[in-house]
Design an enzyme around this catalytic site. Structure first.
Site, PDB file in Angstrom:
ATOM      1  N   CYS A  79       0.827  -1.208   0.000  1.00  0.00           N
ATOM      2  CA  CYS A  79       0.000   0.000   0.000  1.00  0.00           C
ATOM      3  C   CYS A  79       0.861   1.258   0.000  1.00  0.00           C
ATOM      4  O   CYS A  79       1.980   1.267   0.507  1.00  0.00           O
ATOM      5  CB  CYS A  79      -0.886   0.016   1.233  1.00  0.00           C
ATOM      6  SG  CYS A  79      -1.874  -1.451   1.409  1.00  0.00           S
ATOM      7  N   ARG A 133       5.003  -0.093  -6.152  1.00  0.00           N
ATOM      8  CA  ARG A 133       5.001  -0.860  -4.901  1.00  0.00           C
ATOM      9  C   ARG A 133       4.082  -2.079  -4.997  1.00  0.00           C
ATOM     10  O   ARG A 133       4.160  -2.971  -4.167  1.00  0.00           O
ATOM     11  CB  ARG A 133       4.514   0.040  -3.750  1.00  0.00           C
ATOM     12  CG  ARG A 133       5.449   1.189  -3.452  1.00  0.00           C
ATOM     13  CD  ARG A 133       4.800   2.188  -2.528  1.00  0.00           C
ATOM     14  NE  ARG A 133       4.581   1.655  -1.199  1.00  0.00           N
ATOM     15  CZ  ARG A 133       5.320   1.953  -0.142  1.00  0.00           C
ATOM     16  NH1 ARG A 133       6.337   2.778  -0.259  1.00  0.00           N
ATOM     17  NH2 ARG A 133       5.053   1.439   1.031  1.00  0.00           N
ATOM     18  N   TRP A 148      -2.982  -2.811  -1.522  1.00  0.00           N
ATOM     19  CA  TRP A 148      -2.621  -4.205  -1.819  1.00  0.00           C
ATOM     20  C   TRP A 148      -3.377  -5.029  -0.789  1.00  0.00           C
ATOM     21  O   TRP A 148      -3.097  -4.947   0.410  1.00  0.00           O
ATOM     22  CB  TRP A 148      -1.102  -4.362  -1.675  1.00  0.00           C
ATOM     23  CG  TRP A 148      -0.546  -5.658  -2.169  1.00  0.00           C
ATOM     24  CD1 TRP A 148      -0.228  -5.970  -3.458  1.00  0.00           C
ATOM     25  CD2 TRP A 148      -0.212  -6.810  -1.388  1.00  0.00           C
ATOM     26  NE1 TRP A 148       0.284  -7.241  -3.523  1.00  0.00           N
ATOM     27  CE2 TRP A 148       0.311  -7.786  -2.276  1.00  0.00           C
ATOM     28  CE3 TRP A 148      -0.288  -7.127  -0.036  1.00  0.00           C
ATOM     29  CZ2 TRP A 148       0.743  -9.035  -1.855  1.00  0.00           C
ATOM     30  CZ3 TRP A 148       0.145  -8.380   0.381  1.00  0.00           C
ATOM     31  CH2 TRP A 148       0.645  -9.312  -0.520  1.00  0.00           C
ATOM     32  N   ASN A 190      -1.754   2.560   5.838  1.00  0.00           N
ATOM     33  CA  ASN A 190      -0.824   1.476   5.502  1.00  0.00           C
ATOM     34  C   ASN A 190      -0.537   0.721   6.792  1.00  0.00           C
ATOM     35  O   ASN A 190      -0.376   1.342   7.844  1.00  0.00           O
ATOM     36  CB  ASN A 190       0.524   2.017   5.008  1.00  0.00           C
ATOM     37  CG  ASN A 190       0.463   2.513   3.592  1.00  0.00           C
ATOM     38  OD1 ASN A 190      -0.582   2.475   2.964  1.00  0.00           O
ATOM     39  ND2 ASN A 190       1.591   2.990   3.092  1.00  0.00           N
ATOM     40  N   GLY A 191      -0.407  -0.593   6.715  1.00  0.00           N
ATOM     41  CA  GLY A 191      -0.065  -1.375   7.904  1.00  0.00           C
ATOM     42  C   GLY A 191      -1.191  -2.320   8.260  1.00  0.00           C
ATOM     43  O   GLY A 191      -2.112  -2.542   7.473  1.00  0.00           O
ATOM     44  N   GLU A 200      18.118 -17.193  -7.313  1.00  0.00           N
ATOM     45  CA  GLU A 200      17.652 -15.863  -7.735  1.00  0.00           C
ATOM     46  C   GLU A 200      17.125 -15.898  -9.176  1.00  0.00           C
ATOM     47  O   GLU A 200      16.122 -15.255  -9.501  1.00  0.00           O
ATOM     48  CB  GLU A 200      18.796 -14.855  -7.578  1.00  0.00           C
ATOM     49  CG  GLU A 200      18.495 -13.439  -8.014  1.00  0.00           C
ATOM     50  CD  GLU A 200      17.348 -12.777  -7.257  1.00  0.00           C
ATOM     51  OE1 GLU A 200      16.840 -13.358  -6.278  1.00  0.00           O
ATOM     52  OE2 GLU A 200      16.946 -11.683  -7.674  1.00  0.00           O
ATOM     53  N   LYS A 218      13.377 -14.825 -10.257  1.00  0.00           N
ATOM     54  CA  LYS A 218      13.107 -13.801 -11.279  1.00  0.00           C
ATOM     55  C   LYS A 218      12.122 -14.340 -12.325  1.00  0.00           C
ATOM     56  O   LYS A 218      11.172 -13.661 -12.689  1.00  0.00           O
ATOM     57  CB  LYS A 218      14.395 -13.381 -12.011  1.00  0.00           C
ATOM     58  CG  LYS A 218      15.361 -12.532 -11.264  1.00  0.00           C
ATOM     59  CD  LYS A 218      15.011 -11.065 -11.160  1.00  0.00           C
ATOM     60  CE  LYS A 218      14.144 -10.768  -9.979  1.00  0.00           C
ATOM     61  NZ  LYS A 218      14.754 -10.712  -8.677  1.00  0.00           N
ATOM     62  N   GLU A 220       8.562 -14.762 -10.824  1.00  0.00           N
ATOM     63  CA  GLU A 220       7.928 -13.472 -10.529  1.00  0.00           C
ATOM     64  C   GLU A 220       7.313 -12.825 -11.750  1.00  0.00           C
ATOM     65  O   GLU A 220       6.185 -12.369 -11.707  1.00  0.00           O
ATOM     66  CB  GLU A 220       8.993 -12.485 -10.013  1.00  0.00           C
ATOM     67  CG  GLU A 220       9.285 -12.523  -8.563  1.00  0.00           C
ATOM     68  CD  GLU A 220      10.214 -11.384  -8.184  1.00  0.00           C
ATOM     69  OE1 GLU A 220      11.391 -11.421  -8.591  1.00  0.00           O
ATOM     70  OE2 GLU A 220       9.773 -10.476  -7.469  1.00  0.00           O
ATOM     71  N   HIS A 269      18.598 -36.225  -6.400  1.00  0.00           N
ATOM     72  CA  HIS A 269      17.940 -36.755  -5.200  1.00  0.00           C
ATOM     73  C   HIS A 269      16.427 -36.610  -5.255  1.00  0.00           C
ATOM     74  O   HIS A 269      15.769 -36.703  -4.223  1.00  0.00           O
ATOM     75  CB  HIS A 269      18.504 -36.080  -3.944  1.00  0.00           C
ATOM     76  CG  HIS A 269      19.943 -36.412  -3.714  1.00  0.00           C
ATOM     77  ND1 HIS A 269      20.371 -37.667  -3.376  1.00  0.00           N
ATOM     78  CD2 HIS A 269      21.059 -35.656  -3.828  1.00  0.00           C
ATOM     79  CE1 HIS A 269      21.687 -37.681  -3.270  1.00  0.00           C
ATOM     80  NE2 HIS A 269      22.130 -36.463  -3.541  1.00  0.00           N
ATOM     81  N   LYS A 278       6.199  -4.355  -4.120  1.00  0.00           N
ATOM     82  CA  LYS A 278       7.624  -4.034  -4.075  1.00  0.00           C
ATOM     83  C   LYS A 278       8.190  -4.206  -2.677  1.00  0.00           C
ATOM     84  O   LYS A 278       9.226  -4.823  -2.491  1.00  0.00           O
ATOM     85  CB  LYS A 278       7.856  -2.606  -4.580  1.00  0.00           C
ATOM     86  CG  LYS A 278       9.324  -2.181  -4.616  1.00  0.00           C
ATOM     87  CD  LYS A 278      10.111  -2.991  -5.616  1.00  0.00           C
ATOM     88  CE  LYS A 278      11.586  -2.637  -5.634  1.00  0.00           C
ATOM     89  NZ  LYS A 278      12.365  -3.696  -6.314  1.00  0.00           N
TER      90      LYS A 278
HETATM   91  C1  AGP Z   1      12.609  -9.690  -5.553  1.00  0.00           C
HETATM   92  O1  AGP Z   1      12.551  -9.585  -6.927  1.00  0.00           O
HETATM   93  C2  AGP Z   1      11.337  -9.745  -4.886  1.00  0.00           C
HETATM   94  N1  AGP Z   1      10.492  -8.691  -5.291  1.00  0.00           N
HETATM   95  C3  AGP Z   1      11.305 -10.038  -3.404  1.00  0.00           C
HETATM   96  O2  AGP Z   1      11.690 -11.363  -3.239  1.00  0.00           O
HETATM   97  C4  AGP Z   1      12.161  -9.166  -2.478  1.00  0.00           C
HETATM   98  O3  AGP Z   1      13.519  -9.401  -2.696  1.00  0.00           O
HETATM   99  C5  AGP Z   1      11.782  -9.458  -1.017  1.00  0.00           C
HETATM  100  O4  AGP Z   1      10.440  -9.123  -0.828  1.00  0.00           O
HETATM  101  C6  AGP Z   1      12.645  -8.717  -0.039  1.00  0.00           C
HETATM  102  O5  AGP Z   1      12.576  -7.347  -0.230  1.00  0.00           O
HETATM  103  P1  AGP Z   1      13.592  -6.381   0.478  1.00  0.00           P
HETATM  104  O6  AGP Z   1      14.955  -6.671  -0.079  1.00  0.00           O
HETATM  105  O7  AGP Z   1      13.122  -5.006   0.142  1.00  0.00           O
HETATM  106  O8  AGP Z   1      13.538  -6.678   1.939  1.00  0.00           O
END
Ligand code: AGP
Length: 577
Positions: free
Chosen positions: A2, A27, A73, A99-100, A452, A456, A459, A475, A572
Site C-alpha cells: 500500500c 510498490r 494491496w 498502511n499497515g 535468484e 526472477k 515473478e 535426489h 515491491k
Molecule cells: C525480488 O525480486 C522480490 N520482489 C522479493 O523477493 C524481495 O527481494 C523481497 O520481498 C525482499 O525485499 P527487500 O529486499 O526489500 O527486503
C-alpha cells in the site's frame, strides 16, 4: 505494498494526488482511491490500475486544495471498491488512508458496532475512520491521539476532517511516513511520490502525529508539540523516468555497473559497520536472502566459522540460545520488509549485534539496527529486484575486507561485460514458450544465483521454476526433467567444472535443454547454448552470473506479454508478515 499520498497547497489537489499514486504504482497494488476536502469530503475509488481511477475522475467533480490518496494491496478483504481507501466515517466527517495492519481490529470493530455503527468494508482501516468520529470533539489532532492510543499493530495514517478542509492529519507507528515541504505540504509513505515542488522532508518517528497545512506542519508526540529535523529531499529518492527504456526492470538492469560502483566507492555506512563478533547470521527475504546465501562461502572464508543464512520469517521461530557476541546482518533493499524488521527486533531481544544492509538510508530497518551499510543503488521501481541484488552482493564483498578488495573493485566492469554477453538471450526466450517447469542449478555462490534466477523467472513470467543446488537434482527433482525441459546451469567456479559437466550430462541424457551461464569454455561446449561470462572471483560471482538470469526472465516475460514491472499479486516492499 500500500502507498499513501496527501497534499495541501492552495491549488487543485486531485492531479497532484493522481501523479503521486502513479509514482507509487511500483510498490504493487490492486485498487486505488482519492478523497478531496471541499465543502464536504468527496472520494473516488476504483479496482485495478490508476488509469481506471482517472477514467472515473473524468466523470466526477472532485474540487479542493487538500486531499489524500492510496494504493491498496489487499490483506483484509478482496480488492473491491468497498475495501478500497480512503475510508469514510459513517457521519462523513473523516476520510482515512492507512498502511499497515491493525492487529486488534476485531476488538475495535466490536467497539464501533456497540456505538451503533455498522462497518461497510472488511478492512481494519475503516474502523480507524469510525473511531476518529467517535473520539472527535472539535480538534482532529486530539481525536487522532485518542484513536491511535487504541490501535495495536502498525500504521501510517493520512486523515481528512470535513470541518478543517485545508488540513491533513497524520500518525505513524512501524510503517514509514514522510512530510514534504515546498510549494505546498505533502504526506507520503514514500519519497518517490512527492511532487517536484517539494524539496525538504521530515521522516516521522514512531508515536508521532502531525497536522499539515499548506504552509508547513506541526508534529506532536504524546500530545506535545515537538521539533523535527528537516532534510533535503535528495533527487536520488525521487522516481526517475524510464529514460527511453520500455520497462524499469531493463533500465535498472543496465544501471547495475554504476550502482555497484556507487556501493563500493562510497562510505555510506555507520562507524562500526563491519564484520564483528563471534559468529555471523545473514538474514533476509526473497532476493535479499538469495544474495546472502550466495555470499556465505566468502564470509565463511573471512570469519573462519560457519555462517548461518536465515529467511527472516523463519528466524523468528528458531530456538537458538542467545550467543554472546553473535552478529546478525539483515539485508533488505527497501528496508521496510516486515519479516526482516521483526527479525532485527528479535535479534536485538536475544542480545545479538545487528547490522542493516539496505538501499534506503531513511528506512525502518536502518533505524532498528545498531548499525547500517547503505548500498546506494538508487531508487528501484521494478517489483523484480535487479540492482538491489547485485549491490547487496557487492556490499557483503566490502564487509569481507582486504582479501576481497581487488575482486570487489572489478565488479562494475564485470557487470558491464555480463550485460553485453546477455543480449543474445533475446533469441533463447522462444525455448520457454511451452516450458512446464524450468530449472536453475549451481553450486556454492552459483547456487544463490540459481535461486535468484528461478525467483526472477517465476515473478515476472509466471512459469514455474526451481532453483536447486546442482548436486541435489539427482535426489528427486530430476524426475521432472523430460525432453525439452529448460535447465540453466550456472558455473563460474573453475574448481567445480568437473562436477558441473557431470550434472549437465545427467540432464542432457534425459532430454533437458541446457543453457550454460559460465566462464568456462569447456562447460559452454557441453551445453546446448551458453552465455560466456568474464572470469570472476568464485565467491563474489553471483553479482555477475545473475545478470544473464535477470535478462532471460525479462525476455521470456516480454514474449509472454506479462506486466513486467508490476507482476500480478506482488508488491515491491512487503510490509506485512
Ligand atoms: C525480488 O525480486 C522480490 N520482489 C522479493 O523477493 C524481495 O527481494 C523481497 O520481498 C525482499 O525485499 P527487500 O529486499 O526489500 O527486503
Amino acid at each position: 505494498m500500500c502507498g499513501i499520498i496527501g497534499f495541501t497547497g492552495g491549488r487543485d489537489a486531485a492531479p497532484i494526488l493522481i501523479a503521486g499514486l502513479k509514482a507509487l504504482e511500483y510498490r504493487g497494488y490492486d485498487s486505488a482511491g482519492i478523497a478531496v476536502a471541499g465543502k464536504k469530503i468527496t472520494s473516488v475509488k476504483s479496482v485495478g490500475r490508476i488509469s481506471a481511477l482517472e477514467k472515473k475522475l473524468d466523470e466526477t467533480t472532485l474540487v479542493g486544495d487538500c486531499g489524500i490518496g492510496h494504493t491498496r494491496w489487499a490483506t483484509h478483504g478482496c480488492p473491491t471498491e468497498e475495501n478500497c481507501h480512503p475510508h469514510m466515517s459513517a457521519d462523513g466527517k473523516f476520510a482515512v488512508v492507512h498502511n499497515g495492519i491493525i492487529e486488534n481490529d476485531k476488538e475495535l470493530r466490536a467497539l464501533v458496532r456497540a456505538a451503533g455503527i455498522e462497518p461497510i468494508s472488511d478492512t481494519d482501516s475503516e474502523i480507524v475512520a469510525h473511531l476518529l468520529s467517535l473520539y472527535y470533539d472539535g480538534d482532529p489532532v486530539v481525536a487522532l491521539g485518542r484513536t491511535v492510543s487504541r490501535l495495536k499493530g502498525s500504521f501510517a495514517l493520512g486523515v481528512l476532517c470535513a470541518d478543517h478542509p485545508d488540513e491533513i492529519y497524520a500518525a505513524k507507528m512501524r510503517s514509514p511516513l514522510l512530510i514534504g515541504y515546498g510549494d505546498g505540504t505533502c504526506l507520503s509513505s514514500d519519497g518517490t511520490a512527492m511532487p517536484q515542488s517539494i524539496n525538504e522532508i521530515t521522516v516521522l518517528a514512531d508515536g508521532q502525529t502531525a497536522r499539515l497545512t499548506k504552509n508547513g506542519a506541526t508534529v506532536y508526540f504524546r500530545g506535545r508539540q515537538v521539533q523535527c529535523e528537516r532534510t533535503k529531499l535528495k533527487s536520488s529518492r525521487r522516481a526517475a523516468g524510464l529514460s527511453g527504456y520500455p520497462h524499469y526492470m531493463i533500465k535498472e538492469m543496465y544501471e547495475q555497473p554504476e550502482a555497484i560502483a556507487r556501493t563500493i566507492s562510497s562510505e555510506c555506512r555507520g562507524k562500526r559497520a563491519g564484520l564483528r563478533g563471534t559468529g555471523v547470521s545473514l538474514i533476509g527475504c526473497g532476493s535479499s536472502y538469495n544474495a546472502a546465501l550466495s555470499c556465505r562461502p566468502m564470509l565463511e572464508r573471512v570469519t573462519g566459522r560457519s555462517v548461518d543464512v536465515a529467511l527472516a520469517g523463519e528466524f523468528l521461530y528458531s530456538e537458538r540460545v542467545p550467543a554472546y557476541g553473535r552478529q546478525c546482518i539483515l539485508l533488505s533493499q527497501s528496508g521496510e520488509t516486515a519479516d526482516t524488521i521483526s527479525a532485527a527486533e528479535e535479534a536485538k531481544r536475544r542480545g545479538y549485534g545487528t547490522l542493516a544492509i539496505t538501499n534506503v538510508h531513511a528506512s525502518t530497518l536502518t533505524r532498528t539496527c545498531d548499525d547500517y551499510l547503505c548500498t546506494r543503488a538508487g531508487p528501484e521501481i521494478s517489483v523484480a529486484t535487479t540492482k538491489g541484488f547485485t549491490t547487496q552482493v557487492a556490499a557483503l564483498g566490502l564487509l569481507a575486507g582486504n582479501e576481497f578488495a581487488a575482486a570487489v573493485k572489478e565488479l562494475p566492469g564485470l557487470a558491464e561485460k555480463a550485460l553485453r554477453a546477455s543480449e543474445g538471450l533475446k533469441d533463447s526466450a522462444v525455448k520457454f514458450d511451452n516450458a512446464g517447469c524450468v530449472f536453475f542449478m549451481g553450486r556454492g555462490a552459483d547456487y544463490g544465483a540459481a535461486l535468484e534466477g528461478a525467483l526472477k523467472l517465476k515473478e515476472i513470467s509466471y512459469i514455474p521454476a526451481i532453483g536447486i543446488a546442482a548436486g541435489e537434482l539427482k535426489h528427486g527433482s530430476i524426475s521432472l526433467i523430460e525432453k525439452g525441459t529448460p535447465v540453466i546451469a550456472v558455473c563460474t567456479d573453475d574448481r567445480l567444472i568437473g562436477k558441473s559437466l557431470l550434472s549437465i550430462a545427467t540432464v542432457k541424457t534425459r532430454g533437458g535443454f541446457v543453457i550454460g551461464v559460465t566462464s568456462s569454455p569447456e562447460v559452454a561446449a557441453a551445453c546446448d547454448e551458453a552465455v560466456m561470462l568474464p572470469p570472476v572471483h568464485p565467491m563474489l560471482s553471483a553479482a555477475v552470473s545473475v545478470i544473464p538470469l535477470q535478462r532471460l526472465a525479462y525476455e521470456v516475460a516480454l514474449r509472454l506479454g506479462r506486466d513486467i514491472d508490476k507482476p500480478r499479486n506482488l508488491a515491491k516492499s512487503v510490509t506485512v508478515e
